[in-house]
Design an enzyme around this catalytic site. Structure first.
Site, PDB file in Angstrom:
ATOM      1  N   LYS A 113     -25.638 -39.040 -48.057  1.00 14.31           N
ATOM      2  CA  LYS A 113     -25.437 -37.862 -47.205  1.00 14.31           C
ATOM      3  C   LYS A 113     -26.104 -38.172 -45.883  1.00 14.31           C
ATOM      4  CE  LYS A 113     -23.808 -33.738 -48.229  1.00 14.31           C
ATOM      5  NZ  LYS A 113     -22.698 -33.672 -49.165  1.00 14.31           N
TER       6      LYS A 113
HETATM    7  N1  GLU Z   1     -19.193 -33.212 -48.319  1.00 12.95           N
HETATM    8  C1  GLU Z   1     -18.502 -33.450 -49.523  1.00 12.95           C
HETATM    9  C2  GLU Z   1     -19.364 -33.083 -50.715  1.00 12.95           C
HETATM   10  O1  GLU Z   1     -20.414 -32.511 -50.589  1.00 12.95           O
HETATM   11  C3  GLU Z   1     -18.008 -34.865 -49.721  1.00 12.95           C
HETATM   12  C4  GLU Z   1     -17.817 -35.660 -48.490  1.00 12.95           C
HETATM   13  C5  GLU Z   1     -16.974 -36.899 -48.692  1.00 12.95           C
HETATM   14  O2  GLU Z   1     -15.801 -36.699 -48.845  1.00 12.95           O
HETATM   15  O3  GLU Z   1     -17.508 -37.989 -48.681  1.00 12.95           O
HETATM   16  O4  GLU Z   1     -18.974 -33.314 -51.837  1.00 12.95           O
END
Ligand code: GLU
Length: 426
Positions: A113
């Site tokens: 992240k």
């Molecule tokens: N933000 C998305 C999540 O919390 C995933 C992001 C991505 O597709 O890498 O699952």
């Protein structure tokens, strides 16, 4: 556990929560003490300072982060969050959750992240572009299509992903569209990515309703958060499934109407005005109260830790579908464990996995330069969601554990097994 939170660069309430969840699970699975910190703590993290020329002629510096939780199963994968109070610790917690989420869905990724401590709503388009490009520029040594693949998260969108992709590609000298996911279809994005998380949430809500013999026409829902996840979920549940949406909210306002809200009107309003702040399509309620109002399906699709010891006992829903990451604290979990026969929990790492699953499809399509249709994408998405759901429900039943414990156990076990097979070098 040897991890000492007070000495740790990740010290933060959300990170402590992710560690507490992991500690509980490690005890349940009987994970060897020697393996625990290695599984739990992020493999590597980077903090960057991002100076940007602002429109008023000043130079403002922003703080950015990227946390790569583990690299055992493949590259790391995870979203990029632009939010005013983002910290290294929150980013690390979100990266850890991505690891268990990817493993539960059987994706060949570790979790990651990243993000920037900023309020994207206060930036002009030019400032946002400059900040986004500067962030990717600083990340170039740490990311790559086989190292770490960024995606969208709160406060970012397809346009930001396109700027990331362009910045990385200009540096390489050719178009590298597999470096990020959630891009516009015009630059190698996949059909169905924008709707994927919301669609996945609704697929599982329908599955749970089916199991609990709830009829859509007689079912009501409240959705907290009206971004990419909440709005798609509310629209799809309301218009396709036929569930009555009684409550919605965003960061500025919350609305409730026991007769049902016009979600399509709310969506059109947000498209035009940017938020629900001035919307007048329903009675305004205290945002906090929305979660405990009467409804059959409650979908928290905003920030973490909104269901905690102060309101877990007061939830009136039959299904709690966690569209957000980490919406329920361990204290609330203990209360909900007692209420297992009243509240059917679809835990975050299962419920909101649709986004990263379709991101995986986008990455695969990019690597192979071979594009799939939206039907193909959605069909494959639902198959994975179905498989994960069945596994979680079966394990919870068999071992008499909560759905969250079952989901995390499947994810953590897969990562542990991979680490054991690869061994510790040297
Ligand atoms: N933000 C998305 C999540 O919390 C995933 C992001 C991505 O597709 O890498 O699952």
């Amino acid at each position: 556990m040897s991890f000492n939170s007070s000495l740790n660069i990740y010290d933060d309430p959300t990170f402590r929560m992710a560690c507490e969840q992991f500690g509980f699970l490690a005890d349940y699975l009987g994970i060897d003490r020697n393996d625990r910190d290695r599984l739990m703590l992020p493999k590597r993290s980077v903090a960057v300072t991002l100076p940007v020329h602002m429109d008023d002629g000043s130079t403002q510096t922003f703080q950015g982060y990227r946390v790569q939780h583990h690299l055992t199963l493949g590259p790391t994968k995870g979203g990029t969050r632009f939010s005013p109070d983002l910290s290294m610790g929150e980013t690390a917690a979100l990266a850890m959750w991505m690891s268990w989420k990817c493993a539960l869905a059987n994706l060949p990724y570790g979790g990651a992240k990243g993000g920037i401590m900023c309020d994207p709503r206060t930036l002009s388009r030019r400032e946002l572009e400059a900040l986004s490009r500067r962030y990717m520029q600083e990340m170039i040594p740490f990311v790559g299509p086989h190292t770490d693949i960024m995606g969208p998260d709160m406060g970012t969108n397809e346009q930001v992903m396109a700027w990331f992709m362009d910045t990385y590609s200009v540096y390489q000298g050719y178009a590298v569209n597999e470096i990020v996911t959630g891009k516009p279809v015009s630059v190698g994005g996949t059909e169905g990515r924008r709707e994927a998380t919301g669609r996945g949430v609704v697929y599982l809500v329908e599955r749970a309703m089916d199991m609990l013999k709830m009829e859509p026409e007689k079912t009501t829902a409240v959705v907290q958060g009206f971004g990419n996840v909440g709005a798609v979920a509310a629209l799809s549940l309301g218009l396709k499934t036929g569930v009555k949406i009684l409550g919605i909210s965003d960061a500025f306002a919350a609305f409730y109407n026991p007769k049902g809200l016009d979600v399509r009107a709310a969506d059109a309003w947000v498209a035009k005005h940017g938020s629900l702040k001035e919307w007048d399509g329903g009675d305004r309620v205290e945002p906090k109260e929305l979660l405990t109002m009467k409804c059959d399906v409650l979908i928290p699709a905003a920030v973490d830790r909104v269901i905690n010891e102060s309101n877990a006992a007061k939830l009136q829903c039959r299904i709690l579908a966690e569209g957000a990451n980490g919406p329920t604290t361990p204290e609330a979990d203990r209360i909900l464990d007692q209420r297992w026969s009243e509240v059917f929990v679809i835990p975050d790492i299962l419920c909101n996995a649709g986004g990263v699953i379709v991101s995986y499809f986008e990455w695969v399509q990019g690597l192979q330069a071979f594009m799939w249709s939206e039907t193909e994408v959605t069909d494959k998405l639902f198959r994975i969601m179905e498989h994960s759901f069945t596994q979680v429900i079966q394990r919870a039943k068999r071992h008499k554990i909560s759905h969250r414990t079952a989901a995390m156990a499947i994810g953590v076990e897969r990562v542990l097994k991979a680490k054991q097979s690869r061994g510790l070098f040297p």
